[in-house]
Design an enzyme around this catalytic site. Structure first.
Site, PDB file in Angstrom:
ATOM      1  N   ALA A   1      68.731 -10.706 -25.295  1.00 13.27           N
ATOM      2  CA  ALA A   1      68.677  -9.400 -25.957  1.00 13.27           C
ATOM      3  C   ALA A   1      67.240  -8.939 -26.237  1.00 13.27           C
ATOM      4  CB  ALA A   1      69.477  -9.445 -27.253  1.00 13.27           C
TER       5      ALA A   1
ATOM      6  N   ARG B   1      76.551  -2.033 -18.082  1.00 14.57           N
ATOM      7  CA  ARG B   1      77.033  -2.315 -19.431  1.00 14.57           C
ATOM      8  C   ARG B   1      76.605  -1.196 -20.387  1.00 14.57           C
ATOM      9  NH1 ARG B   1      75.874  -8.383 -21.024  1.00 14.57           N
ATOM     10  NH2 ARG B   1      77.402  -7.793 -22.608  1.00 14.57           N
TER      11      ARG B   1
ATOM     12  N   HIS C   1      65.652  -5.975 -24.323  1.00 15.16           N
ATOM     13  CA  HIS C   1      65.842  -4.570 -24.660  1.00 15.16           C
ATOM     14  C   HIS C   1      65.083  -4.143 -25.914  1.00 15.16           C
ATOM     15  CE1 HIS C   1      68.991  -5.481 -21.851  1.00 15.16           C
ATOM     16  NE2 HIS C   1      69.604  -6.259 -22.704  1.00 15.16           N
TER      17      HIS C   1
ATOM     18  N   TYR D   1      79.835 -13.948 -19.199  1.00 16.04           N
ATOM     19  CA  TYR D   1      78.697 -14.777 -18.798  1.00 16.04           C
ATOM     20  C   TYR D   1      79.067 -15.986 -17.937  1.00 16.04           C
ATOM     21  CZ  TYR D   1      76.312 -11.891 -22.241  1.00 16.04           C
ATOM     22  OH  TYR D   1      75.799 -10.829 -22.926  1.00 16.04           O
TER      23      TYR D   1
ATOM     24  N   ARG E   1      71.542  -1.595 -23.017  1.00 11.18           N
ATOM     25  CA  ARG E   1      71.105  -2.703 -22.153  1.00 11.18           C
ATOM     26  C   ARG E   1      70.429  -2.207 -20.869  1.00 11.18           C
ATOM     27  NH1 ARG E   1      73.675  -7.249 -24.529  1.00 11.18           N
ATOM     28  NH2 ARG E   1      75.692  -6.700 -25.420  1.00 11.18           N
TER      29      ARG E   1
ATOM     30  N   PRO F   1      67.380 -15.848 -26.496  1.00  7.13           N
ATOM     31  CA  PRO F   1      68.352 -16.038 -27.561  1.00  7.13           C
ATOM     32  C   PRO F   1      69.800 -16.081 -27.096  1.00  7.13           C
ATOM     33  CG  PRO F   1      67.379 -13.849 -27.663  1.00  7.13           C
ATOM     34  CD  PRO F   1      66.569 -14.645 -26.690  1.00  7.13           C
ATOM     35  N   ASN F   2      70.517 -17.023 -27.669  1.00  4.54           N
ATOM     36  CA  ASN F   2      71.962 -17.217 -27.497  1.00  4.54           C
ATOM     37  C   ASN F   2      72.353 -17.817 -26.156  1.00  4.54           C
ATOM     38  OD1 ASN F   2      72.753 -16.168 -30.097  1.00  4.54           O
ATOM     39  ND2 ASN F   2      72.137 -14.171 -29.325  1.00  4.54           N
TER      40      ASN F   2
ATOM     41  N   ARG G   1      81.268 -19.640 -24.711  1.00 10.35           N
ATOM     42  CA  ARG G   1      81.882 -18.429 -25.283  1.00 10.35           C
ATOM     43  C   ARG G   1      81.784 -17.307 -24.250  1.00 10.35           C
ATOM     44  NH1 ARG G   1      79.359 -19.274 -30.681  1.00 10.35           N
ATOM     45  NH2 ARG G   1      79.563 -21.529 -30.876  1.00 10.35           N
TER      46      ARG G   1
ATOM     47  N   ASN H   1      64.972 -15.146 -18.437  1.00 12.49           N
ATOM     48  CA  ASN H   1      66.094 -14.394 -18.986  1.00 12.49           C
ATOM     49  C   ASN H   1      65.812 -14.279 -20.474  1.00 12.49           C
ATOM     50  OD1 ASN H   1      68.419 -13.265 -19.947  1.00 12.49           O
ATOM     51  ND2 ASN H   1      69.809 -14.605 -18.811  1.00 12.49           N
TER      52      ASN H   1
ATOM     53  N   GLU I   1      62.444 -11.450 -13.623  1.00 10.32           N
ATOM     54  CA  GLU I   1      63.415 -11.215 -14.688  1.00 10.32           C
ATOM     55  C   GLU I   1      64.826 -11.462 -14.153  1.00 10.32           C
ATOM     56  OE1 GLU I   1      63.324  -7.151 -16.015  1.00 10.32           O
ATOM     57  OE2 GLU I   1      64.945  -7.444 -17.465  1.00 10.32           O
TER      58      GLU I   1
ATOM     59  N   ASP J   1      54.024  -7.497 -23.761  1.00  9.07           N
ATOM     60  CA  ASP J   1      52.566  -7.664 -23.868  1.00  9.07           C
ATOM     61  C   ASP J   1      52.140  -9.076 -23.469  1.00  9.07           C
ATOM     62  OD1 ASP J   1      52.270  -5.055 -24.696  1.00  9.07           O
ATOM     63  OD2 ASP J   1      52.041  -5.545 -26.826  1.00  9.07           O
TER      64      ASP J   1
ATOM     65  N   HIS K   1      69.092 -11.682 -15.213  1.00 10.42           N
ATOM     66  CA  HIS K   1      70.221 -11.542 -16.135  1.00 10.42           C
ATOM     67  C   HIS K   1      71.483 -11.976 -15.435  1.00 10.42           C
ATOM     68  CE1 HIS K   1      67.699  -9.506 -18.991  1.00 10.42           C
ATOM     69  NE2 HIS K   1      67.225  -8.803 -17.985  1.00 10.42           N
ATOM     70  N   LEU K   2      72.316 -12.685 -16.148  1.00  4.75           N
ATOM     71  CA  LEU K   2      73.597 -13.117 -15.587  1.00  4.75           C
ATOM     72  C   LEU K   2      74.486 -11.915 -15.302  1.00  4.75           C
ATOM     73  CD1 LEU K   2      73.801 -15.835 -18.277  1.00  4.75           C
ATOM     74  CD2 LEU K   2      73.956 -16.409 -15.856  1.00  4.75           C
ATOM     75  N   SER K   3      74.550 -11.005 -16.266  1.00  4.66           N
ATOM     76  CA  SER K   3      75.409  -9.829 -16.128  1.00  4.66           C
ATOM     77  C   SER K   3      74.606  -8.679 -15.520  1.00  4.66           C
ATOM     78  CB  SER K   3      75.944  -9.418 -17.502  1.00  4.66           C
ATOM     79  OG  SER K   3      74.874  -9.072 -18.374  1.00  4.66           O
TER      80      SER K   3
END
Ligand code: CA2
Length: 149
Positions: free
Chosen positions: A77, A107, A80, A23, A111, A10-11, A18, A74, A98, A87, A100-102
């Protein structure tokens, strides 16, 4: 040629448009193109999917079984929150890295926990878009040598 699915949650379709301070400025299209090119250099055929919907991501993980040799994920959200994604990965029998950019561990506390981490072969975070290349490198080694050690 081994097949890798790069799955973004998502996002992440907003990447590069943005919050560049968090990011970066690389767009999702740039990430996808970079993954395709880097995959090719590793002898991997890379396809990609982004969805803002948990069920679509779960369906993609189910569909990867027997089709894709690995997944770069990735989960945004959902990382978390989603026992359902955990599953799906646990039952898919496809190795997942897995990404993640950040640096999620630097953080907010919410997270720091990942439902993906226990069912992934490893986690890469904090390196921005480079993390996707690192994940492909890790999968290439994992697929050719088992655990890479
Ligand atoms: O650092 C990552 O890659 C995250 O997976 C990104 C998620 C966040 O919830 C995770 O904790 C860490 C958020 C993705 C939102 O992506 C945006 C990109 C550009 C602009 C706005 C949102």
């Amino acid at each position: 040629m081994q097949k890798i699915l790069v799955l973004n949650g998502p996002n992440l379709n907003l990447l590069g448009t943005r919050q560049p301070e968090v990011y970066g400025t690389t767009t999702l299209k740039m990430v996808e193109d970079m993954c395709a090119a880097h995959g090719q250099s590793l002898g991997l055929q890379v396809s990609h999917l982004q969805s803002n919907h948990e069920g679509v991501l779960i369906d993609a993980i189910h569909a990867a079984r027997g089709v894709h040799d690995g997944i770069v994920l990735n989960a945004g959200a959902f990382t978390h929150t989603s026992v359902a994604l955990m599953d799906a990965i646990a039952s898919a029998e496809v190795p997942v890295v897995e990404v993640h950019l950040s640096n999620i561990h630097a953080r907010e506390a919410f997270r720091h926990h990942s439902y993906i981490a226990p069912v992934a072969i490893g986690q890469i975070c904090g390196f921005g878009a480079l993390g996707y290349k690192m994940a492909l490198d890790a999968l290439a080694v994992h697929l050719s040598e088992g655990d890479g050690s």
